[in-house]
Design an enzyme around this catalytic site. Structure first.
Site, mmCIF file in Angstrom:
data_model
loop_
_atom_site.group_PDB
_atom_site.id
_atom_site.type_symbol
_atom_site.label_atom_id
_atom_site.label_comp_id
_atom_site.label_asym_id
_atom_site.label_seq_id
_atom_site.Cartn_x
_atom_site.Cartn_y
_atom_site.Cartn_z
ATOM 1 C CD1 TRP A 1 39.122 24.832 38.575
ATOM 2 C CD2 TRP A 1 37.041 25.330 37.786
ATOM 3 N NE1 TRP A 1 38.437 25.520 39.411
ATOM 4 C CE2 TRP A 1 37.027 26.097 39.110
ATOM 5 C CE3 TRP A 1 35.851 25.356 37.703
ATOM 6 C CZ2 TRP A 1 36.672 27.044 40.451
ATOM 7 C CZ3 TRP A 1 34.494 26.284 38.263
ATOM 8 C CH2 TRP A 1 35.320 27.087 38.970
ATOM 9 C CG HIS B 1 28.067 53.747 61.259
ATOM 10 N ND1 HIS B 1 26.933 54.637 61.749
ATOM 11 C CD2 HIS B 1 29.146 54.539 60.285
ATOM 12 C CE1 HIS B 1 27.961 56.338 61.503
ATOM 13 N NE2 HIS B 1 28.661 56.116 60.855
ATOM 14 C CG ASN C 1 38.677 25.052 27.865
ATOM 15 O OD1 ASN C 1 38.485 23.499 28.302
ATOM 16 N ND2 ASN C 1 39.495 24.910 27.903
ATOM 17 N N GLY C 2 34.012 24.990 28.528
ATOM 18 C CA GLY C 2 32.751 25.683 28.165
ATOM 19 C C GLY C 2 32.002 25.161 29.326
ATOM 20 C CE LYS D 1 46.794 34.896 37.124
ATOM 21 N NZ LYS D 1 46.676 35.795 37.900
ATOM 22 C CD GLU E 1 44.148 43.107 45.805
ATOM 23 O OE1 GLU E 1 43.087 43.400 45.169
ATOM 24 O OE2 GLU E 1 45.110 42.560 45.470
ATOM 25 C CB CYS F 1 38.647 23.589 31.693
ATOM 26 S SG CYS F 1 37.682 22.743 32.029
ATOM 27 C CE LYS G 1 45.607 39.232 45.886
ATOM 28 N NZ LYS G 1 45.769 39.953 44.557
ATOM 29 C CD GLU H 1 42.429 35.687 45.895
ATOM 30 O OE1 GLU H 1 42.007 35.700 44.806
ATOM 31 O OE2 GLU H 1 43.246 36.917 45.757
ATOM 32 N NE ARG I 1 43.526 28.080 31.372
ATOM 33 C CZ ARG I 1 43.270 29.660 30.798
ATOM 34 N NH1 ARG I 1 43.867 30.171 29.936
ATOM 35 N NH2 ARG I 1 41.284 29.038 30.547
HETATM 36 C C1 F6R Z 1 42.558 37.729 43.314
HETATM 37 C C2 F6R Z 1 42.772 37.328 42.030
HETATM 38 C C3 F6R Z 1 41.472 37.489 41.109
HETATM 39 C C4 F6R Z 1 40.860 38.468 39.886
HETATM 40 C C5 F6R Z 1 39.708 37.600 38.620
HETATM 41 C C6 F6R Z 1 39.801 38.646 37.544
HETATM 42 O O1 F6R Z 1 43.738 37.910 43.474
HETATM 43 O O2 F6R Z 1 43.239 37.138 40.637
HETATM 44 O O3 F6R Z 1 40.104 38.212 41.955
HETATM 45 O O4 F6R Z 1 41.405 39.362 39.558
HETATM 46 O O5 F6R Z 1 39.364 36.783 38.794
HETATM 47 O O6 F6R Z 1 40.826 38.375 36.724
HETATM 48 P P1 F6R Z 1 41.114 38.952 35.042
HETATM 49 O O7 F6R Z 1 41.871 40.186 35.378
HETATM 50 O O8 F6R Z 1 41.963 37.644 34.643
HETATM 51 O O9 F6R Z 1 40.135 39.458 34.719
#
Ligand code: F6R
Length: 605
Positions: free
Chosen positions: A73, A503, A99-100, A600, A480, A2, A484, A487, A27
């Site tokens: 959200w 294994h 928010n929350g 985000k 990673e 949010c 990526k 996602e 976000r």
């Molecule tokens: C993956 C991604 C998320 C963030 C995670 C933590 O591409 O962006 O996995 O890494 O939500 O976010 P921060 O770094 O803002 O605590």
């Protein structure tokens, strides 16, 4: 997650708020809404969908001030027009955005319903609007305070009373609220990105604080009404940093920004005189750092993966036991906090709820914690009070790219610093300093070969599953890369330590399941070759991310990255995997900057 934006001043609030909502879109959200005060009445518009859908339903003369607006959200109640914020009381006098999560919303709702209040949504936020409206207080501030005393839960909220348009009241408990100070006007947002167009001067509210915003200033106090003192800080980011420029996606722009972002992370921190790194924000001297016996690193998602790379760097360079753990797991397992352990919290946004809760748990038990954070003044940065800022610039795309790279570089600086206090030689320190300063140009050289990676991406289009493998820090690169890819492309991608393949997961290798092998020419190269042979023997296609030189096995594709010092190689090995994910997603036509179901900054549990 949010987003909140609010305005009070002489100007019409509506265009300022709509522009603020666009800024908050990155976000992640499912509905949006706006409320302004005009001639003693509220004007409200809200709907499920994008901010552009809200724009379409706004009446022609939708004007007024002050005003509040929100991107939602969903937590309580499905995404729908009626669940979108703002929520109003029965008389349509009070509007609330929030928010929350209000944890005792069900009980409060039942009590209000028994008093005859008819609810128009399924949200916890609507409860707040009715509670505030029924408080017998002369001021909006008093009513908000009294209502919040009855509430259990997390909130960042903004409240508007159409009959008292000289003030907006905002409050924070667990969800960020930032005030923006303008010239005879005030702004509020959950994220500075919605403010930078209007002001660089901001004030971060702390948990348990309430603020009253008027056109000519603001006052802050505790929930109980005791005044608090705040100091304004300056946001270093300008409005242009939030512009996509000529790029099709923020993800692509942020990948391209990595050389400059990396230069900023290094800037002023390389100390050639002593072949070490200078990190002023640690606020721990050499003696205190020598007393550290163990390092525990906490973060979520990509931040946790960068923490795994960080732990490898610290173990190798400083010979200190170091371990990374998801902050979301750590906080719930009643962890043992040791006085000689240094805790490190990693977060791009500095607002991730689980990471913040882990920091608070460490501090509550007397542990020492430092932050590796991108957003200056964010909650985790302030809660830690010491650490390393990345200075990577704002990251708008939901997926982390440049902040991942800069976080690992920050860990390299920290590991070098810790190592040079211990047994790392000046010669080794010098080699690392040189290699660190060369990384930005090496990243540029990888980015220039984008077309090669787009070609590799084509090989993943037909498959439904892909494996990523590597050893030691190469396994973190594989993790990673897989994260990526899943996602942004929605392809099922799984990361495994190369050593573990036989294994279990080897059973899944077929000609239809490609494996991306992270195989630098390091001490484990021959081990990786053996694993590749095992995959080939089962007909599995191989894409190798490696260094130049002969490969004693045939592969379907390869990408050679430039060599660095072995400890820093993972930083470069990760770059082509970012581009690989981007190109697969592009070729599959995905919504790259806003992947489905993701947000985000995850500011709720
Ligand atoms: C993956 C991604 C998320 C963030 C995670 C933590 O591409 O962006 O996995 O890494 O939500 O976010 P921060 O770094 O803002 O605590």
């Amino acid at each position: 997650m949010c987003g909140i934006v609010g305005y009070i001043g002489k100007r019409d609030a509506a265009p300022i708020l709509m522009e603020g909502l666009h800024r908050l879109e990155y976000r992640g959200y499912d509905s949006a809404g706006i409320a302004v005060a005009r001639a003693g009445e509220l004007r409200v518009a809200k709907c499920k969908g994008r901010v552009r859908d809200l724009e379409k339903i706004l009446p022609d003369r939708f004007k007024g001030s002050p005003g509040i607006a929100h991107t939602r959200w969903a937590t309580h109640g499905e995404p729908s027009d009626r669940n979108a914020h703002p929520h109003c009381d029965s008389a349509n006098r009070i509007a609330v955005i929030h928010n929350g999560i209000i944890e005792n919303a069900t009980a409060l709702r039942r009590r209000l319903a028994a008093e005859g209040i008819v609810f128009r949504s399924e949200t916890d936020t609507e409860v707040l609007a009715h509670l505030i409206a029924k408080m017998p207080h002369d001021s909006l501030e008093g009513a908000v305070r009294a209502a919040l005393q009855m509430v259990v839960g997390a909130y960042g909220l903004a409240v508007l009373d159409a009959t008292r348009p000289n003030a907006l009241v905002v409050a924070r408990n667990g969800s960020p609220v930032v005030l923006g100070i303008g010239d005879r006007e005030m702004f509020v947002a959950s994220d500075p990105s919605a403010l930078v167009r209007h002001t660089q001067s901001v004030v971060h509210l702390d948990d348990g604080e309430v603020a009253v915003l008027r056109a000519d200033g603001f006052e802050t106090s505790t929930l109980e009404g005791d005044p608090t003192a705040k100091t304004a800080s300056t946001i270093a980011w300008t409005d242009d940093a939030f512009d996509k420029l000529d790029f099709d996606h923020f993800m692509r722009k942020e990948i391209a920004e990595q050389p400059d972002a990396a230069r900023r992370t290094l800037s002023g921190r390389l100390e050639p005189r002593f072949q070490t790194a200078h990190l002023g924000g640690l606020a721990l001297d050499a003696r205190e750092l020598l007393e550290v016996r163990r390092i525990k690193i906490l973060g979520c998602g990509s931040a946790c993966i960068s923490a795994t790379m960080g732990a490898h760097l610290i173990e190798q360079l400083a010979r200190l036991p170091a371990h990374a753990e998801p902050a979301s797991e750590f906080r719930y397992r009643n962890p043992v906090i040791e006085p000689d352990t240094l805790y490190i919290a990693v977060s791009q946004s500095g607002e991730t709820f689980d990471t913040l809760a882990a920091v608070q748990e460490v501090k509550r038990k007397g542990g020492r914690v430092l932050g590796i954070v991108n957003v200056v003044g964010s909650t985790i940065a302030r809660e830690c009070g010491r650490g390393i800022y990345l200075h990577a610039g704002p990251e708008v795309s939901v997926v982390s790219t440049k902040t991942f790279t800069c976080t690992v570089m920050a860990f390299a600086l920290l590991a070098l610093h810790l190592g040079r206090i211990r047994d790392l030689s000046t010669a080794h320190g010098g080699r690392l300093l040189k290699a660190l300063s060369e990384l930005p140009v090496q990243i540029e050289s990888i980015l220039a070969r984008d077309a090669e990676i787009a070609e590799l991406a084509r090989q993943l289009l037909a498959c439904e599953h892909a494996y990523f493998i590597g050893r030691a820090a190469g396994y973190a690169v594989a993790m990673e890369g897989a994260l990526k890819l899943k996602e942004v492309s929605y392809l099922h991608a799984e990361a495994y330590p190369a050593s573990e393949l036989k294994h279990g997961p080897l059973a899944l290798i077929t000609p239809q399941t490609p494996t991306i092998v992270v195989m630098p020419r390091d001490d484990l190269f021959t081990k990786n070759i053996s694993t590749v042979e095992e995959i080939r023997a089962r007909g599995g296609p191989i894409l190798a991310i490696t260094h130049a030189g002969d490969l004693p096995v045939s592969v379907e594709g390869r990408f050679d990255v430039p060599r660095s010092e072995p400890e820093l190689d993972p930083i470069l090995l990760n770059i082509p995997l970012q581009l690989l994910a981007y190109h697969v997603a592009l070729q599959k036509g995905r919504d790259i900057d806003k992947p489905r179901n993701l947000a985000k900054s995850v500011t709720v549990e």
